[in-house]
Write a protein that holds these residues in place. Sequence first.
Motif, PDB file in Angstrom:
ATOM      1  N   VAL A 242       0.861  -1.176   0.000  1.00 10.25           N
ATOM      2  CA  VAL A 242       0.000   0.000   0.000  1.00 10.25           C
ATOM      3  C   VAL A 242       0.902   1.232   0.000  1.00 10.25           C
ATOM      4  O   VAL A 242       1.975   1.224   0.611  1.00 10.25           O
ATOM      5  N   GLU A 243       0.467   2.284  -0.660  1.00 11.06           N
ATOM      6  CA  GLU A 243       1.191   3.548  -0.611  1.00 11.06           C
ATOM      7  C   GLU A 243       0.495   4.450   0.401  1.00 11.06           C
ATOM      8  O   GLU A 243      -0.689   4.747   0.264  1.00 11.06           O
ATOM      9  N   ILE A 244       1.250   4.857   1.416  1.00 12.52           N
ATOM     10  CA  ILE A 244       0.737   5.757   2.444  1.00 12.52           C
ATOM     11  C   ILE A 244       1.735   6.887   2.582  1.00 12.52           C
ATOM     12  O   ILE A 244       2.913   6.640   2.880  1.00 12.52           O
ATOM     13  N   GLU A 245       1.284   8.110   2.350  1.00 11.55           N
ATOM     14  CA  GLU A 245       2.132   9.295   2.447  1.00 11.55           C
ATOM     15  C   GLU A 245       3.402   9.137   1.619  1.00 11.55           C
ATOM     16  O   GLU A 245       4.511   9.321   2.105  1.00 11.55           O
ATOM     17  N   ASP A 246       3.251   8.745   0.359  1.00 12.17           N
ATOM     18  CA  ASP A 246       4.361   8.578  -0.590  1.00 12.17           C
ATOM     19  C   ASP A 246       5.381   7.545  -0.128  1.00 12.17           C
ATOM     20  O   ASP A 246       6.562   7.631  -0.436  1.00 12.17           O
ATOM     21  N   ARG A 247       4.929   6.563   0.616  1.00 11.10           N
ATOM     22  CA  ARG A 247       5.801   5.506   1.133  1.00 11.10           C
ATOM     23  C   ARG A 247       5.125   4.159   0.902  1.00 11.10           C
ATOM     24  O   ARG A 247       3.947   3.981   1.223  1.00 11.10           O
ATOM     25  N   ALA A 248       5.855   3.203   0.322  1.00 13.43           N
ATOM     26  CA  ALA A 248       5.319   1.855   0.111  1.00 13.43           C
ATOM     27  C   ALA A 248       5.444   1.069   1.409  1.00 13.43           C
ATOM     28  O   ALA A 248       6.514   1.021   2.015  1.00 13.43           O
ATOM     29  N   VAL A 249       4.330   0.468   1.843  1.00 14.18           N
ATOM     30  CA  VAL A 249       4.288  -0.264   3.102  1.00 14.18           C
ATOM     31  C   VAL A 249       3.708  -1.648   2.834  1.00 14.18           C
ATOM     32  O   VAL A 249       2.672  -1.768   2.171  1.00 14.18           O
ATOM     33  N   ASP A 250       4.374  -2.696   3.343  1.00 21.83           N
ATOM     34  CA  ASP A 250       3.838  -4.056   3.256  1.00 21.83           C
ATOM     35  C   ASP A 250       2.734  -4.199   4.289  1.00 21.83           C
ATOM     36  O   ASP A 250       2.943  -3.908   5.469  1.00 21.83           O
ATOM     37  N   VAL A 251       1.564  -4.656   3.845  1.00 18.64           N
ATOM     38  CA  VAL A 251       0.398  -4.727   4.724  1.00 18.64           C
ATOM     39  C   VAL A 251      -0.329  -6.056   4.525  1.00 18.64           C
ATOM     40  O   VAL A 251      -0.037  -6.801   3.596  1.00 18.64           O
ATOM     41  N   VAL A 252      -1.289  -6.300   5.413  1.00 19.34           N
ATOM     42  CA  VAL A 252      -2.225  -7.418   5.275  1.00 19.34           C
ATOM     43  C   VAL A 252      -3.623  -6.907   5.568  1.00 19.34           C
ATOM     44  O   VAL A 252      -3.802  -5.850   6.171  1.00 19.34           O
ATOM     45  N   THR A 253      -4.603  -7.672   5.119  1.00 14.56           N
ATOM     46  CA  THR A 253      -5.996  -7.378   5.480  1.00 14.56           C
ATOM     47  C   THR A 253      -6.453  -8.484   6.421  1.00 14.56           C
ATOM     48  O   THR A 253      -5.749  -9.463   6.635  1.00 14.56           O
ATOM     49  N   ASP A 254      -7.630  -8.341   6.949  1.00 13.79           N
ATOM     50  CA  ASP A 254      -8.197  -9.388   7.809  1.00 13.79           C
ATOM     51  C   ASP A 254      -8.905 -10.430   6.954  1.00 13.79           C
ATOM     52  O   ASP A 254     -10.068 -10.766   7.172  1.00 13.79           O
ATOM     53  N   GLY A 255      -8.203 -10.928   5.938  1.00 12.42           N
ATOM     54  CA  GLY A 255      -8.749 -11.975   5.093  1.00 12.42           C
ATOM     55  C   GLY A 255      -9.511 -11.472   3.889  1.00 12.42           C
ATOM     56  O   GLY A 255      -9.994 -12.269   3.087  1.00 12.42           O
ATOM     57  N   LEU A 256      -9.626 -10.186   3.716  1.00 12.35           N
ATOM     58  CA  LEU A 256     -10.355  -9.632   2.585  1.00 12.35           C
ATOM     59  C   LEU A 256      -9.461  -9.531   1.360  1.00 12.35           C
ATOM     60  O   LEU A 256      -8.262  -9.294   1.463  1.00 12.35           O
ATOM     61  N   TYR A 257     -10.054  -9.670   0.170  1.00  9.04           N
ATOM     62  CA  TYR A 257      -9.356  -9.416  -1.073  1.00  9.04           C
ATOM     63  C   TYR A 257      -9.637  -7.974  -1.462  1.00  9.04           C
ATOM     64  O   TYR A 257     -10.784  -7.545  -1.507  1.00  9.04           O
ATOM     65  N   VAL A 258      -8.590  -7.220  -1.722  1.00  9.60           N
ATOM     66  CA  VAL A 258      -8.736  -5.813  -2.078  1.00  9.60           C
ATOM     67  C   VAL A 258      -8.017  -5.600  -3.408  1.00  9.60           C
ATOM     68  O   VAL A 258      -6.844  -5.972  -3.551  1.00  9.60           O
ATOM     69  N   GLU A 259      -8.706  -5.024  -4.385  1.00 15.93           N
ATOM     70  CA  GLU A 259      -8.132  -4.757  -5.697  1.00 15.93           C
ATOM     71  C   GLU A 259      -7.063  -3.673  -5.608  1.00 15.93           C
ATOM     72  O   GLU A 259      -7.120  -2.805  -4.740  1.00 15.93           O
ATOM     73  N   ALA A 260      -6.103  -3.719  -6.526  1.00 19.27           N
ATOM     74  CA  ALA A 260      -5.094  -2.668  -6.617  1.00 19.27           C
ATOM     75  C   ALA A 260      -5.789  -1.351  -6.950  1.00 19.27           C
ATOM     76  O   ALA A 260      -6.750  -1.308  -7.729  1.00 19.27           O
ATOM     77  N   GLY A 261      -5.330  -0.259  -6.359  1.00 24.04           N
ATOM     78  CA  GLY A 261      -5.911   1.055  -6.590  1.00 24.04           C
ATOM     79  C   GLY A 261      -7.035   1.415  -5.640  1.00 24.04           C
ATOM     80  O   GLY A 261      -7.497   2.553  -5.616  1.00 24.04           O
ATOM     81  N   THR A 262      -7.481   0.471  -4.813  1.00 26.53           N
ATOM     82  CA  THR A 262      -8.567   0.724  -3.872  1.00 26.53           C
ATOM     83  C   THR A 262      -8.059   1.564  -2.705  1.00 26.53           C
ATOM     84  O   THR A 262      -6.984   1.296  -2.171  1.00 26.53           O
ATOM     85  N   PRO A 263      -8.815   2.587  -2.293  1.00 27.46           N
ATOM     86  CA  PRO A 263      -8.420   3.348  -1.101  1.00 27.46           C
ATOM     87  C   PRO A 263      -8.536   2.466   0.153  1.00 27.46           C
ATOM     88  O   PRO A 263      -9.490   1.709   0.302  1.00 27.46           O
ATOM     89  N   VAL A 264      -7.546   2.568   1.039  1.00 29.78           N
ATOM     90  CA  VAL A 264      -7.537   1.774   2.267  1.00 29.78           C
ATOM     91  C   VAL A 264      -7.186   2.669   3.441  1.00 29.78           C
ATOM     92  O   VAL A 264      -6.676   3.775   3.270  1.00 29.78           O
ATOM     93  N   ARG A 265      -7.489   2.138   4.638  1.00 25.77           N
ATOM     94  CA  ARG A 265      -7.168   2.839   5.883  1.00 25.77           C
ATOM     95  C   ARG A 265      -6.457   1.851   6.798  1.00 25.77           C
ATOM     96  O   ARG A 265      -6.835   0.685   6.881  1.00 25.77           O
ATOM     97  N   VAL A 266      -5.436   2.318   7.526  1.00 28.17           N
ATOM     98  CA  VAL A 266      -4.707   1.456   8.453  1.00 28.17           C
ATOM     99  C   VAL A 266      -5.563   1.263   9.696  1.00 28.17           C
ATOM    100  O   VAL A 266      -5.874   2.214  10.411  1.00 28.17           O
ATOM    101  N   ALA A 267      -5.974   0.015   9.927  1.00 23.99           N
ATOM    102  CA  ALA A 267      -6.833  -0.296  11.072  1.00 23.99           C
ATOM    103  C   ALA A 267      -6.020  -0.513  12.341  1.00 23.99           C
ATOM    104  O   ALA A 267      -6.408  -0.069  13.418  1.00 23.99           O
ATOM    105  N   SER A 268      -4.861  -1.200  12.215  1.00 26.77           N
ATOM    106  CA  SER A 268      -4.040  -1.457  13.395  1.00 26.77           C
ATOM    107  C   SER A 268      -2.628  -1.798  12.968  1.00 26.77           C
ATOM    108  O   SER A 268      -2.373  -2.163  11.829  1.00 26.77           O
TER     109      SER A 268
END
Length: 157
Positions: free
Chosen positions: A118-144
């Motif tokens: 995910v890109e957050i504040e012009d920085r690439a960050v390795d992330v996971v979801t809680d089992g959801l599939y999310v398409e590339a380009g989808t807006p996301v929010r850091v939950a924890s």
Amino acid sequence: MTPALLVVALLVAGLALLAIEVLVIPGIGLVGLLGGAAVLGAVAVAWATLGAAHGLLALGAGVCATGLLFWALPRTGAGRRMVLLETQRSGRGSDARLAALVGKEGRALTPLRPAGTVEIEDRAVDVVTDGLYVEAGTPVRVASVEGNRVVVEPREP
């Protein structure tokens, strides 16, 4: 072959098999079991053919030699390579900058299935979801953030 020579041969073979189990092929178990069986066989042969005193002597020799093997092993070069010391750790601890990402929003650079980037504040960050599939380009929010594990969720449009 005399019984005493057989006892010595079984003890040496058993200790050699135990050393091979520890130094060469750790984790298999069969060679270690055979080594232990050879040491116990030496005790049984000594007890049956040479008497109880020699049986106890063979048992004591086997226990002492095995203890010496396991005492000396960590002091050898091979033993030091097998044991992880506190100073040899190469892993990184949690990144304090990741904890500051909670609540921040970004955009999925790759599909999250459930892991991705995910890109957050012009920085690439390795992330996971809680089992959801999310398409590339989808807006996301850091939950924890749990250590180095950053969990995101899709943001409502």
